[in-house]
Structure formats: structure tokens, C-alpha cells
Design a protein around this motif. Structure first.
Motif, PDB file in Angstrom:
ATOM      1  N   ILE A  69     -12.361  11.900  49.305  1.00 25.84           N
ATOM      2  CA  ILE A  69     -12.345  12.382  50.688  1.00 25.84           C
ATOM      3  C   ILE A  69     -10.953  12.894  51.017  1.00 25.84           C
ATOM      4  CG2 ILE A  69     -12.698  11.764  53.109  1.00 25.84           C
ATOM      5  CD1 ILE A  69     -14.542   9.498  52.131  1.00 25.84           C
ATOM      6  N   SER A  70     -10.870  14.178  51.337  1.00 30.53           N
ATOM      7  CA  SER A  70      -9.625  14.774  51.819  1.00 30.53           C
ATOM      8  C   SER A  70      -9.564  14.537  53.320  1.00 30.53           C
ATOM      9  CB  SER A  70      -9.592  16.271  51.530  1.00 30.53           C
ATOM     10  OG  SER A  70      -9.620  16.510  50.149  1.00 30.53           O
ATOM     11  N   VAL A  71      -8.432  14.028  53.787  1.00 31.84           N
ATOM     12  CA  VAL A  71      -8.286  13.662  55.190  1.00 31.84           C
ATOM     13  C   VAL A  71      -7.203  14.522  55.826  1.00 31.84           C
ATOM     14  CG1 VAL A  71      -7.721  11.783  56.790  1.00 31.84           C
ATOM     15  CG2 VAL A  71      -8.957  11.275  54.655  1.00 31.84           C
ATOM     16  N   ASN A  72      -7.565  15.163  56.930  1.00 32.34           N
ATOM     17  CA  ASN A  72      -6.615  15.961  57.700  1.00 32.34           C
ATOM     18  C   ASN A  72      -6.201  15.164  58.925  1.00 32.34           C
ATOM     19  OD1 ASN A  72      -6.816  18.383  56.058  1.00 32.34           O
ATOM     20  ND2 ASN A  72      -8.913  18.470  56.834  1.00 32.34           N
ATOM     21  N   LEU A  73      -4.895  15.133  59.179  1.00 32.84           N
ATOM     22  CA  LEU A  73      -4.347  14.331  60.265  1.00 32.84           C
ATOM     23  C   LEU A  73      -3.792  15.208  61.376  1.00 32.84           C
ATOM     24  CD1 LEU A  73      -2.341  11.728  58.139  1.00 32.84           C
ATOM     25  CD2 LEU A  73      -4.689  11.547  58.986  1.00 32.84           C
ATOM     26  N   GLN A  74      -3.618  14.601  62.544  1.00 26.24           N
ATOM     27  CA  GLN A  74      -2.935  15.276  63.631  1.00 26.24           C
ATOM     28  C   GLN A  74      -1.506  15.583  63.178  1.00 26.24           C
ATOM     29  OE1 GLN A  74      -3.202  12.362  66.744  1.00 26.24           O
ATOM     30  NE2 GLN A  74      -5.274  12.999  67.336  1.00 26.24           N
ATOM     31  N   CYS A  95      -5.713   5.570  47.813  1.00 29.32           N
ATOM     32  CA  CYS A  95      -5.285   6.442  48.904  1.00 29.32           C
ATOM     33  C   CYS A  95      -3.980   7.099  48.471  1.00 29.32           C
ATOM     34  CB  CYS A  95      -5.087   5.645  50.186  1.00 29.32           C
ATOM     35  SG  CYS A  95      -4.424   6.629  51.553  1.00 29.32           S
ATOM     36  N   HIS A  96      -3.979   8.414  48.442  1.00 36.56           N
ATOM     37  CA  HIS A  96      -2.793   9.168  48.032  1.00 36.56           C
ATOM     38  C   HIS A  96      -2.315  10.025  49.192  1.00 36.56           C
ATOM     39  CE1 HIS A  96      -3.364   8.276  43.705  1.00 36.56           C
ATOM     40  NE2 HIS A  96      -4.633   8.214  44.070  1.00 36.56           N
ATOM     41  N   ILE A  97      -1.036   9.966  49.490  1.00 38.65           N
ATOM     42  CA  ILE A  97      -0.423  10.876  50.455  1.00 38.65           C
ATOM     43  C   ILE A  97      -0.136  12.159  49.693  1.00 38.65           C
ATOM     44  CG2 ILE A  97       1.595  11.264  51.917  1.00 38.65           C
ATOM     45  CD1 ILE A  97       1.632   8.199  52.392  1.00 38.65           C
ATOM     46  N   THR A  98      -0.646  13.281  50.186  1.00 44.83           N
ATOM     47  CA  THR A  98      -0.637  14.518  49.409  1.00 44.83           C
ATOM     48  C   THR A  98       0.058  15.658  50.151  1.00 44.83           C
ATOM     49  OG1 THR A  98      -2.789  15.183  50.316  1.00 44.83           O
ATOM     50  CG2 THR A  98      -2.809  13.908  48.267  1.00 44.83           C
ATOM     51  N   SER A  99       0.295  16.713  49.411  1.00 45.03           N
ATOM     52  CA  SER A  99       0.765  17.959  50.003  1.00 45.03           C
ATOM     53  C   SER A  99      -0.411  18.927  49.985  1.00 45.03           C
ATOM     54  CB  SER A  99       1.939  18.518  49.199  1.00 45.03           C
ATOM     55  OG  SER A  99       1.511  18.855  47.900  1.00 45.03           O
ATOM     56  N   SER A 102      -4.653  19.086  53.000  1.00 46.88           N
ATOM     57  CA  SER A 102      -4.934  17.763  53.572  1.00 46.88           C
ATOM     58  C   SER A 102      -3.723  16.853  53.394  1.00 46.88           C
ATOM     59  CB  SER A 102      -6.178  17.152  52.937  1.00 46.88           C
ATOM     60  OG  SER A 102      -5.990  16.977  51.552  1.00 46.88           O
ATOM     61  N   SER A 103      -3.701  15.792  54.202  1.00 43.06           N
ATOM     62  CA  SER A 103      -2.573  14.864  54.172  1.00 43.06           C
ATOM     63  C   SER A 103      -2.816  13.675  53.262  1.00 43.06           C
ATOM     64  CB  SER A 103      -2.298  14.353  55.583  1.00 43.06           C
ATOM     65  OG  SER A 103      -2.015  15.428  56.436  1.00 43.06           O
ATOM     66  N   LEU A 104      -4.090  13.253  53.165  1.00 36.23           N
ATOM     67  CA  LEU A 104      -4.453  12.093  52.362  1.00 36.23           C
ATOM     68  C   LEU A 104      -5.638  12.430  51.473  1.00 36.23           C
ATOM     69  CD1 LEU A 104      -4.439   9.369  55.182  1.00 36.23           C
ATOM     70  CD2 LEU A 104      -2.601   9.840  53.549  1.00 36.23           C
TER      71      LEU A 104
END
Length: 149
Positions: A69-74, A95-99, A102-104
Motif C-alpha cells: 500500500i502506497s500512502v500519500n500524506l498531507q 513500513c518504509h518512508i519513501t521518496s 508516495s510518502s510511505l
């Protein structure tokens, strides 16, 4: 981080089989069991070895759906804080913090697609700061492995 040749050899052996007995590693490396124990303790203390686990086959214990699941944040969201909130959800195994877009990036296991939908709608999307998600369902794992030395 300064790792010597013995450290690298030990890591190579353990990455192939984490259950290799210390005395077997000592025999392969031509050193004492105490030396292996000390090196492994040191590698654990400095964080190179994070622990040892038994790998479970999710489908054999009822978890038949694997998804990413790619997660987009505010824009002003606290990524690390949100990651800590997501850590409380047991179905999320990574859970990976990504560039990028998406953010996660989350890896999740659920029993089926209906429980994946429930996980997404009632747990993940309820975390404050999450704007949207994109799901990719894994049909079959091609392979997974540890880093080889």
C-alpha cells in the motif's frame, strides 16, 4: 562501521542459515566458540544483527492476501509519527518512508480481500494525516532473501 574479516564471514554464514550453531561457525572460521559468541554479541550490540526470527509462511496460517500500500500524506504531516501509529496495526509487517509520489510504502498480510478492504477503510485510512492510498495485491512471491556478503 568497522567490520573485520571474521565478522563478515560470520554474517555470511548466518545470512544463509541463522540456525547454524556457534560451534559449527567456529569450526568453519577456525576460531573458538567463545570468539564467535563475542563477535555475534558485538554485532548485535552495534545493531548489525537485529535478532533472529523464524519465518512463517503466511498462507499456511490463514493469511492469503499480501498487498503493498502506497500512502500519500498531507504536506505538513509527521511521517515518523504516522509510521508509529501504523506500527500499532498488526497486519502491517513493514513500513518504509519513501521518496517519489508516495510518502510511505506498507506491506500487509490479511486473510482475504474482504479483510484487506476492512483494514484499509477502518484502520489505515483513519490515521490522521493520510490523504490517499494505492494498493497493489501480490499474486505470488517470486523470491525473498537476505543481503548476501
Amino acid at each position: 562501521m568497522n567490520l573485520d574479516q571474521l565478522d563478515l564471514k560470520i554474517l555470511s554464514i548466518l545470512s544463509e542459515n541463522a540456525k547454524t550453531p556457534f560451534l559449527e561457525i567456529a569450526r568453519i572460521c577456525n576460531v573458538s566458540g567463545a570468539a564467535i559468541h563475542q563477535h555475534i554479541q558485538h554485532l548485535t550490540n552495534i545493531g548489525v544483527i537485529k535478532g533472529s526470527v523464524f519465518l512463517l509462511e503466511p498462507s499456511l496460517i490463514g493469511y492469503n492476501t499480501c498487498a503493498f500500500i502506497s500512502v500519500n500524506l498531507q504536506p505538513d504531516a509527521d511521517m515518523e509519527g504516522i509510521a508509529e501509529e501504523l506500527k500499532k496495526i498488526p497486519e502491517i509487517v513493514e513500513c518504509h518512508i519513501t521518496s517519489g509520489k508516495s510518502s510511505l510504502l506498507l506491506k500487509v498480510y490479511t486473510t482475504d480481500n474482504a479483510s484487506l478492504l476492512e483494514l484499509l477503510s477502518s484502520k489505515i485510512n483513519s490515521v490522521s494525516g493520510i490523504v490517499s492510498t494505492d494498493i497493489t495485491i501480490s499474486l505470488k512471491e517470486g523470491f525473498a532473501r537476505q543481503i548476501r556478503l
